[in-house]
Write a protein that holds these residues in place. Sequence first.
Motif, short mmCIF file in Angstrom:
data_model
loop_
_atom_site.label_atom_id
_atom_site.label_comp_id
_atom_site.label_asym_id
_atom_site.label_seq_id
_atom_site.Cartn_x
_atom_site.Cartn_y
_atom_site.Cartn_z
N MET A 163 0.78 -1.27 -0.09
CA MET A 163 0.09 0.10 0.10
C MET A 163 0.75 1.33 0.01
N SER A 164 2.06 1.15 0.02
CA SER A 164 3.04 2.38 0.38
C SER A 164 2.60 3.48 -0.84
N PHE A 165 2.77 2.93 -2.23
CA PHE A 165 2.71 3.92 -3.14
C PHE A 165 1.52 4.62 -3.07
N PHE A 166 0.42 3.94 -3.00
CA PHE A 166 -1.10 4.35 -3.03
C PHE A 166 -1.37 5.55 -1.76
N MET A 167 -0.62 4.92 -0.56
CA MET A 167 -0.52 5.82 0.70
C MET A 167 0.01 7.07 0.32
N LEU A 168 1.20 7.11 -0.24
CA LEU A 168 1.86 8.47 -0.55
C LEU A 168 1.23 9.27 -1.30
N MET A 169 0.44 8.48 -2.60
CA MET A 169 -0.23 9.28 -3.30
C MET A 169 -1.49 9.84 -2.63
N PHE A 170 -2.30 9.31 -1.73
CA PHE A 170 -3.36 9.79 -0.76
C PHE A 170 -2.92 11.05 -0.08
N CYS A 171 -1.80 10.80 0.48
CA CYS A 171 -1.24 11.67 1.44
C CYS A 171 -0.87 13.36 0.54
N VAL A 172 -0.11 12.89 -0.62
CA VAL A 172 0.15 14.12 -1.07
C VAL A 172 -0.94 14.82 -1.85
N SER A 173 -1.89 14.04 -2.60
CA SER A 173 -3.17 14.49 -2.95
C SER A 173 -4.09 15.09 -2.13
N GLY A 174 -4.00 14.75 -0.78
CA GLY A 174 -5.01 15.37 0.33
C GLY A 174 -4.49 16.52 0.53
N ILE A 175 -3.13 16.87 0.78
CA ILE A 175 -2.67 18.25 1.01
C ILE A 175 -2.99 19.13 -0.07
N LEU A 176 -2.78 18.82 -1.27
CA LEU A 176 -3.33 19.76 -2.29
C LEU A 176 -4.79 19.98 -2.31
N LEU A 177 -5.50 18.89 -2.02
CA LEU A 177 -7.12 19.35 -1.93
C LEU A 177 -7.19 20.20 -0.83
N ASN A 178 -6.53 20.16 0.32
CA ASN A 178 -6.83 20.87 1.59
C ASN A 178 -6.49 22.46 1.27
N HIS A 179 -5.71 22.68 0.18
CA HIS A 179 -5.56 24.16 -0.08
C HIS A 179 -5.67 24.62 -1.42
N ARG A 180 -6.99 24.49 -2.00
CA ARG A 180 -7.08 24.68 -3.39
C ARG A 180 -6.99 26.06 -3.96
N SER A 181 -6.99 27.17 -2.98
CA SER A 181 -6.82 28.57 -3.31
C SER A 181 -5.28 28.81 -3.61
N LEU A 182 -4.60 28.14 -3.06
CA LEU A 182 -3.08 28.25 -3.49
C LEU A 182 -2.64 27.56 -4.84
N PHE A 183 -3.44 26.73 -5.48
CA PHE A 183 -2.84 26.18 -6.42
C PHE A 183 -4.07 26.34 -7.84
N LYS A 184 -4.92 27.06 -7.55
CA LYS A 184 -6.12 27.32 -8.54
C LYS A 184 -5.54 27.83 -9.92
N ASP A 185 -4.23 28.26 -9.89
CA ASP A 185 -3.77 28.77 -10.93
C ASP A 185 -2.83 27.88 -11.86
N VAL A 186 -2.76 26.54 -11.23
CA VAL A 186 -1.99 25.60 -11.85
C VAL A 186 -2.75 24.49 -12.52
N ASN A 187 -2.33 24.36 -13.72
CA ASN A 187 -2.96 23.50 -14.71
C ASN A 187 -2.07 22.23 -14.98
N VAL A 188 -2.95 21.00 -15.40
CA VAL A 188 -1.97 19.77 -15.73
C VAL A 188 -2.77 19.37 -17.22
N SER A 189 -1.93 19.06 -17.90
CA SER A 189 -2.13 18.51 -19.22
C SER A 189 -2.46 17.46 -19.42
N ARG A 190 -3.85 17.02 -19.93
CA ARG A 190 -4.52 15.62 -20.02
C ARG A 190 -3.53 14.84 -20.80
N LYS A 191 -2.71 15.26 -21.52
CA LYS A 191 -1.77 14.24 -22.27
C LYS A 191 -0.96 13.58 -21.21
#
Length: 504
Positions: free
Chosen positions: A17-45
């Motif tokens: 589970m280590s990989f998935f848990m790392l992904m959950f943790c990093v993404s959770g921190i990003l979700l908690n601070h949406r206003s700080l990253f609302k200008d950042v885009n990710v290309s769908r490619k």
Amino acid sequence: MMKLNWRKHHKWLGIGMSFFMLMFCVSGILLNHRSLFKDVNVSRKYLPSRYEYRNWNGGLLRGTLDLDKAIVEDSLTMKASSRRLLLYGNGGIWLSDTKASCFNDFNDGLPIGADYRQIRNVIKAANGSLWAVSPFGIYRYGVHGKWNEVKMPLEDDEKLTDIASHGDTLVVLSRSFAYVSLPPYTTFKRIQLSAPKNYDGKVTAFRTVWLLHSGELFGMTGKLVVDAIAIILVLLCITGVIIWLRPKRRVLMQQSFRLHDRIGRYTIILTLLIALTGWCLRPPVMIALVLNKIPALPGTTLKSENPWNDKLRMIRYDDSCHDWLLSTSEGFYSLNMSNAKVKALTSAPPVSVMGVNVLQKDVKGRWLCGSFSGLYVWDRLQAEAFDYFTGKSAPKKAGAPFGKKAIAGMSQDFSAPVIAEYYEGTTFCLQPASMNQLPMSLWNVALEVHSGRIFIGSIATYIFIFVMGILAVWCLWSGYRIRVRIRKKTMHKVSFLRFYFVLP
């Protein structure tokens, strides 16, 4: 009775589970601070191919605005010709026509962040001015032929949800307040809606658990605490992998072991709490939480003087009933804007917990209500509602978050009604290839990672988090059980390291 081998359970579950848990943790921190990253885009490619827009899916088509409607009503010749339309949705705004012969970019002036271009509605006010609203701003079209942001007296992190007009009154809806403006629409008055009849201040158990999981239940302090727990889980994952790899550097091994043991021991309650609350936020547990209400916890963000705090979703003026039709997370209400009084509507069709996406009238003056629970026709005057596709009476409750048809958008401005489903989209016309890889906001990417959908697709909504939550709790608990056994063994003078690495 056979004893469980806690060490093996903890070891292999942790590694798996280590990989998935790392992904959950990093993404959770990003979700908690949406206003700080609302200008950042990710290309769908860079994302799995299923995240490309195809056939107007994913909310790319939410609705349309007929720019020439007023002209058509007075001109028979215009009816036979193609009229201009604005098509809007999660990718921004596009200029088209009733024949869908072209789709030209109409986003000039909007911020480049994909979050800003999740357009909830586009309207034309009585004076002919064009308005668009996204969660992070309201825009007026005009100066220099582009969109211009209009400042509003919003609270911190307050998200906008809709915009509507009637006569010369312009109404902007946020998740907690209504904002009213009159010509020349330069200032907005914030209105707090009155409490509905029999209001008891209770909130859904789902919302309580959700805010507890993110930490928002206790404001920014709570968010930072949850961020710290995420970092703790990251350290547990990293040190656990190091212990499993058994590096030759003795110091690295010893330090990793001490950190893993001490951090895990002192934070077991917090890490279990995060794992359990996250597990509850997906079906099947989520459904039970949504259907049950509990008193708002004192001293938390849920305990608000505003009875509509974070509950407002969509608003329209109903010419037939001469009132404002208000969609909320609590259901539909009739709103008298002059005194801010609301009245519950009992004949309304069901709406998914995800919220309503379509709320517009058909040619007969009946409301079309679309959400991830389906599309329903609602006749307010007759107090009845039925399924748009089958004609059967609408159920009293929405049921599962996703119905047989997850409605994401609709338009009645083309030659035939166009209904766009979230996953399947619509084939009313060919989607321009240039829209396939429109950027996704970093926050939305984090949401896909955190929900597990990025790994196995939409089925993750029902399975992935449910399974991973159970495994995470078991992994943490097995680590605690190992510690209990070590303590007992230590009393018999058995080496800690020898027990962990050598004993079966």
